[in-house]
Enzyme design. Structure first.
Site, PDB file in Angstrom:
ATOM      1  N   ARG A  73       2.898   4.568 -33.592  1.00 49.95           N
ATOM      2  CA  ARG A  73       1.815   4.390 -33.183  1.00 49.95           C
ATOM      3  C   ARG A  73       0.851   3.329 -33.867  1.00 49.95           C
ATOM      4  O   ARG A  73       0.228   2.634 -33.481  1.00 49.95           O
ATOM      5  CB  ARG A  73       1.118   5.555 -32.712  1.00 49.95           C
ATOM      6  CG  ARG A  73       1.844   6.298 -31.550  1.00 49.95           C
ATOM      7  CD  ARG A  73       1.106   7.586 -31.194  1.00 49.95           C
ATOM      8  NE  ARG A  73      -0.345   7.723 -31.066  1.00 49.95           N
ATOM      9  CZ  ARG A  73      -1.283   8.604 -31.133  1.00 49.95           C
ATOM     10  NH1 ARG A  73      -0.715   9.792 -31.179  1.00 49.95           N
ATOM     11  NH2 ARG A  73      -2.511   8.489 -30.811  1.00 49.95           N
ATOM     12  N   HIS A 122     -12.064  12.400 -33.462  1.00 47.47           N
ATOM     13  CA  HIS A 122     -10.726  12.791 -33.742  1.00 47.47           C
ATOM     14  C   HIS A 122     -10.088  11.646 -34.758  1.00 47.47           C
ATOM     15  O   HIS A 122      -8.799  12.063 -34.617  1.00 47.47           O
ATOM     16  CB  HIS A 122     -10.037  12.764 -32.272  1.00 47.47           C
ATOM     17  CG  HIS A 122     -10.742  13.623 -31.333  1.00 47.47           C
ATOM     18  ND1 HIS A 122     -10.339  13.931 -29.789  1.00 47.47           N
ATOM     19  CD2 HIS A 122     -11.467  14.724 -31.381  1.00 47.47           C
ATOM     20  CE1 HIS A 122     -10.816  14.465 -29.353  1.00 47.47           C
ATOM     21  NE2 HIS A 122     -11.577  15.335 -30.236  1.00 47.47           N
ATOM     22  N   CYS A 133      -2.977  18.131 -50.875  1.00 46.72           N
ATOM     23  CA  CYS A 133      -3.961  17.843 -52.065  1.00 46.72           C
ATOM     24  C   CYS A 133      -4.937  17.046 -51.138  1.00 46.72           C
ATOM     25  O   CYS A 133      -6.217  16.762 -51.862  1.00 46.72           O
ATOM     26  CB  CYS A 133      -3.379  17.342 -53.241  1.00 46.72           C
ATOM     27  SG  CYS A 133      -3.050  15.428 -53.228  1.00 46.72           S
ATOM     28  N   CYS A 151       3.461  13.098 -50.559  1.00 42.60           N
ATOM     29  CA  CYS A 151       2.348  12.499 -51.432  1.00 42.60           C
ATOM     30  C   CYS A 151       3.106  12.230 -52.861  1.00 42.60           C
ATOM     31  O   CYS A 151       3.692  12.999 -53.630  1.00 42.60           O
ATOM     32  CB  CYS A 151       1.443  13.714 -51.436  1.00 42.60           C
ATOM     33  SG  CYS A 151       0.145  13.362 -52.773  1.00 42.60           S
ATOM     34  N   GLY A 191     -13.878   6.642 -19.450  1.00 40.35           N
ATOM     35  CA  GLY A 191     -12.384   6.553 -19.882  1.00 40.35           C
ATOM     36  C   GLY A 191     -11.890   7.878 -20.567  1.00 40.35           C
ATOM     37  O   GLY A 191     -11.120   7.883 -21.431  1.00 40.35           O
ATOM     38  N   THR A 192     -12.487   9.136 -20.206  1.00 39.49           N
ATOM     39  CA  THR A 192     -12.039  10.218 -20.732  1.00 39.49           C
ATOM     40  C   THR A 192     -11.767  11.267 -19.521  1.00 39.49           C
ATOM     41  O   THR A 192     -12.917  11.275 -18.837  1.00 39.49           O
ATOM     42  CB  THR A 192     -13.155  10.825 -21.791  1.00 39.49           C
ATOM     43  OG1 THR A 192     -12.675  12.323 -22.205  1.00 39.49           O
ATOM     44  CG2 THR A 192     -14.377  11.140 -21.270  1.00 39.49           C
ATOM     45  N   ALA A 235     -12.636   0.397 -16.774  1.00 43.90           N
ATOM     46  CA  ALA A 235     -13.397   0.042 -17.850  1.00 43.90           C
ATOM     47  C   ALA A 235     -13.722  -1.112 -18.092  1.00 43.90           C
ATOM     48  O   ALA A 235     -14.910  -1.638 -18.451  1.00 43.90           O
ATOM     49  CB  ALA A 235     -13.364   1.209 -18.998  1.00 43.90           C
TER      50      ALA A 235
END
Ligand code: BJW
Ligand code: ZN
Length: 256
Positions: A73, A122, A133, A151, A191-192, A235
């Site tokens: 993504r 978000h 960590c 990590c 748009g939600t 939108a």
């Protein structure tokens, strides 16, 4: 309640007088850029289960699957550009004395369009950090993940900097968003689906505090009943018209 793209005179009056406008965006704001939404027919959650991809337990259970999904993504977003909805929201910053842009989106497209003061609720799918960590991952995630990405400092699993279900939102951002919703004169919900809390509660806060609430969506959302005006349509078509209206009524205001 009015349903149209022919905005009501009342909306024009509210925009003309507004000292403070809040726009709160969801996945539909980026749909016309080609970013899938979550709950529409073609949305992520119609194809994938959030429990398998968007929880810390899923990351531990199947790190390669979860990391690959988010890396893909993030990498796909590199070739995606803002649409007229994002661009109109940049213009709106200039129109009102105070304009707050609050987003549930994790795609960074508002920032890329040029909005300067974006409040992310978000997180952001382009950032990754260590789930053990907390240190930021400096390198981009690889396109192909064959072994779990860990990590460099502690060996913990790397995760996207997004808010999964059951996780606390960035506290300063949600506090800022609630205060803005309480104080604004006009609240735009764009748009939600308005089903995910606490973000969905912002429209309720704004409405009960006296703001004029407007929804922009291709269909009525779960919050439609508390809106003062519904603008049904994409939108990317409605926001340019709304920005134009705002400019017109405010120009008329300064002349009179
Ligand atoms: C267009 C369009 C076009 C399409 N033009 N429009 C109070 C009550 C009930 C439950 C809860 C509550 N408080 C907390 C909860 C639990 C939970 C929750 O809300 N659950 C409900 C679903 C029932 N909330 C949480 O867990 C949150 N954490 C939290 O509150 O912590 C404290 C706490 C913990 C435990 C218990 C209680 C409190 C965290 C929520 C995190 C959400 N994460 C996700 C994934 C992010 C990572 C990733 O990207 O993978 O965030 S889920 C997903 O939904 C994503 C989105 O930001 C979010 C909202 O989705 P959005 O943007 O609305 O998209 P869609 O697809 O739903 O809707 C798109 C809309 O666009 C549609 O309406 C279309 O019609 C429209 N549209 N094309 C205009 N062209
Ligand atoms: Zn670490």
């Amino acid at each position: 309640m009015t349903t149209s793209i022919d905005f009501t005179d009342e909306l024009g009056r509210r925009l003309a007088a507004a000292k403070h406008v809040v726009a709160s965006t969801g996945a539909g704001a980026s749909a016309e850029s080609g970013v899938p939404t979550f709950r529409d027919l073609e949305g992520y959650w119609s194809r994938y289960s959030p429990e398998e991809l968007a929880t810390q337990a899923a990351l531990v259970r199947n790190p390669i699957l979860v990391q690959s999904w988010y890396a893909e993504r993030a990498n796909r977003l590199k070739s995606i550009v803002p649409n007229p909805c994002h661009n109109s929201l940049v213009e709106m910053e200039e129109i009102f004395p105070r304009f707050d842009l609050i987003t549930q989106n994790v795609d960074n497209l508002h920032q890329e369009a040029g909005s300067t003061n974006v409040v992310e609720l978000h997180g952001n799918v382009r950032r990754f950090y260590c789930s053990e960590c907390g240190s930021d991952r400096k390198n981009a995630m690889p396109d192909e993940i064959e072994t779990a990405v860990c990590c460099e400092a502690c060996g913990g699993l790397i995760r996207p900097d997004v808010v999964w279900f059951g996780e606390i939102l960035p506290q300063e951002n949600i506090r800022y968003a609630c205060e803005a919703a309480r104080a604004c004169d006009v609240f735009l919900s764009i748009g939600t689906s308005s089903v995910v809390y606490p973000a969905a509660g912002l429209a309720e806060i704004a409405g009960s505090s006296g703001a004029f609430c407007v929804e922009v969506n291709i269909e009525g959302s779960a919050a439609a009943a508390i809106m003062d005006e519904l603008c049904i349509g994409p939108a990317g078509r409605i926001l340019p018209a709304l920005a134009k209206l705002a400019k017109t009524v405010r120009r008329a205001n300064t002349k009179s």
